[in-house]
Motif scaffolding. Sequence first.
Motif, PDB file in Angstrom:
ATOM      1  N   ASN B  37       0.849  -1.187   0.000  1.00  0.00           N
ATOM      2  CA  ASN B  37       0.000   0.000   0.000  1.00  0.00           C
ATOM      3  C   ASN B  37       0.879   1.228   0.000  1.00  0.00           C
ATOM      4  OD1 ASN B  37      -2.506  -1.521   0.500  1.00  0.00           O
ATOM      5  ND2 ASN B  37      -1.440  -2.023   2.379  1.00  0.00           N
ATOM      6  N   TYR B  38       0.585   2.143  -0.886  1.00  0.00           N
ATOM      7  CA  TYR B  38       1.409   3.347  -0.977  1.00  0.00           C
ATOM      8  C   TYR B  38       0.837   4.473  -0.139  1.00  0.00           C
ATOM      9  CZ  TYR B  38       3.111   7.702  -2.909  1.00  0.00           C
ATOM     10  OH  TYR B  38       3.619   8.953  -3.045  1.00  0.00           O
ATOM     11  N   LYS B  39      -0.463   4.661  -0.216  1.00  0.00           N
ATOM     12  CA  LYS B  39      -1.009   5.860   0.427  1.00  0.00           C
ATOM     13  C   LYS B  39      -2.360   5.511   1.017  1.00  0.00           C
ATOM     14  CE  LYS B  39      -2.480  10.456  -0.937  1.00  0.00           C
ATOM     15  NZ  LYS B  39      -2.392  11.508  -1.901  1.00  0.00           N
ATOM     16  N   VAL B  40      -2.586   6.015   2.236  1.00  0.00           N
ATOM     17  CA  VAL B  40      -3.904   5.920   2.843  1.00  0.00           C
ATOM     18  C   VAL B  40      -4.378   7.346   3.061  1.00  0.00           C
ATOM     19  CG1 VAL B  40      -5.203   5.174   4.838  1.00  0.00           C
ATOM     20  CG2 VAL B  40      -3.345   3.777   4.011  1.00  0.00           C
ATOM     21  N   SER B  41      -5.508   7.714   2.477  1.00  0.00           N
ATOM     22  CA  SER B  41      -6.000   9.078   2.712  1.00  0.00           C
ATOM     23  C   SER B  41      -7.381   8.989   3.343  1.00  0.00           C
ATOM     24  CB  SER B  41      -6.013   9.900   1.439  1.00  0.00           C
ATOM     25  OG  SER B  41      -6.532   9.171   0.373  1.00  0.00           O
TER      26      SER B  41
END
Lengths: 275, 353
Positions: B37-41
Amino acid sequence: MSVFMDLNVSFSAERSRMTKLIEAAAHLGFSTVAINYVFEPMAKKKLEIPMPTPVKELIDQLPVVQGRSRPIRVLNRLTVVMSDSSHFRPNATEYRGFDLLAVQPTTEKLFHAACMLYDVDIICISVTEKLPFFFKRAPVNGAMDRGVVFEVSYSAAIRDSTRRRYTIANAVSLMESCKGKNVILSSAAEKPLELRGPYDITNLGLLFGLSEGDAKEAVSSTCRSVVLHAESRKSASGIIYTMKTCSESSSQQEALAADLGEAPAAKRAKPHLTQ
Amino acid sequence: MFGDLERTPRTLLVCERSSFLDEKNRLSSQVEQLHFNYKVSMLLPECSSAPSHLEAVFNSINSFYLIRKLPIHELLDKHFLETAVHQGRVSGLSYGTRIDEDNCVALMPNGHLSLSLDKDSFEVLGVEGKPSRFNQRTNSRFVVSVDLTDSSMAPGGRGYQRLVTGLKSRLQLKTDFLLSHPPGCGASLHAFLSRYDWSEHKPEIRSHTLTDLSSPLLTSDLQSCDPRRLLEWLGAVDAHVSCENSSSSFLSSLVCPEPRTRLSQALSVSVCGLLRPQDVQQLIQQIRCYLEQPRLENWVSLTVHGFVDSPVSWGGEEHGVLRGGDNFYSLLMFHDHTYQLHLATGAHDTCPP
């Protein structure tokens, strides 16, 4: 898929402009560019085929391609604009200094000869004027069987609106004959602003009638097969590999024996031919 | 000829509605399957600053290592296999390599090593592999998938030897590598890492308070919002693109989906780095706790993006890039423990679970 390549970047004598062009290409994500020297022989004057300038004189240090960790690769290419069959001399020694060889035929007979006979890598489709001839299936299929690709360049479309119409019209009629195979899209950029990124050119290919996968191949895999085709053309189908010796004068060349030269050449994959 | 132009690029969207209280909900397995996972927003409406327990989770997310120019045969080193792969559940991904141009490597926590190679590299390496599922006319990309926990890949075995000699002598594959480890495993990796140029990184946390935002009316029972328009609005908010569509601005014509309401403030937080599915699970748990108390707005959205250039997507399935390589999922949670899950991929991808 393979790396993105732009096989037509116009040569200009100004060093700063070439440096900016190559840096812009590396920034946009192209891993290989080919500097194009256009040679247009005229009947009245005797013109010499230009010698390619070594890459070190064009740019000090090759910039790293954006998003990857390798520097950009720069090749040399010669385009011969033919209006007569004597303009292209097969196996001329001057062609050996160039990595890629392209031809731009202006009449139907020359187009047929270029597709079926001439030992070239790329056939350029003119985008600055309405095509004087129609593409017939026979020479187009003959060219595809031999591994020769057709090139459409798009920077004329950026410069001028009439040329935009010609580019699209000529490209669409080419795609109808060749069904989207063996086509490459390249800029014929003279300024860094005329370069576009590889995914933008993929979208432009959709406008010309290519499918999504074919348009992406036109900027990557097909360009790779052109470069491999050029290497095998220069080395007689990959058997004899010639190497310039640095100590002698630049015109002398030495042909290495097949077993010595085979080590680098054998690792290459076969040139991509239609399957 | 123009038929192709009318079609938008192919994407796949899977929408699911369920509840955390339902035993058959598959959310945890769906989250677990996206390894990288690269990004959690996150978007928390009517909230001005991150709640303290959420901040605690952010700070507890493990750091990850970036190793420059790691020769890939080091991942098959006996010592590394024993400590990191078999006992620990280390995972890693090559960095600075594009999936449609270069050779990419992924090491999954279950011990599978996946190499996505272009034609020349595959032919030089000489190990058994399959052509990629997303090849066009000719095979230009190949996938070598190896199970490092299998008995045939035990050190000394034939398969193992062949792969190691291939990576050491025939194809010297070296890429920058991102390595992520479960908590407590970090120290044993230091011996392995000290041979190369490595650096430790903490995930980057950015938070932004938005004021006077128009948002769609989101409730757990009605099918009020079309998923595509909802995802478009969430993306616009995350990218700070205005959805006002005022007549004087030509930059964006995106609008907030109807029916809509006005929020006086909202908090947009994003965490970027190499995140493990376990970190995402913790965030989801904390947001559920946050939602249990009565709030002005009863929903929170959480979007998790996978890596665009990763060779694998959900469940170790192959991933590629045609024109875009997005593989992400968006979870819209409500205070009554129901949720809406939207999983989306691009053209060169298999269907999300």
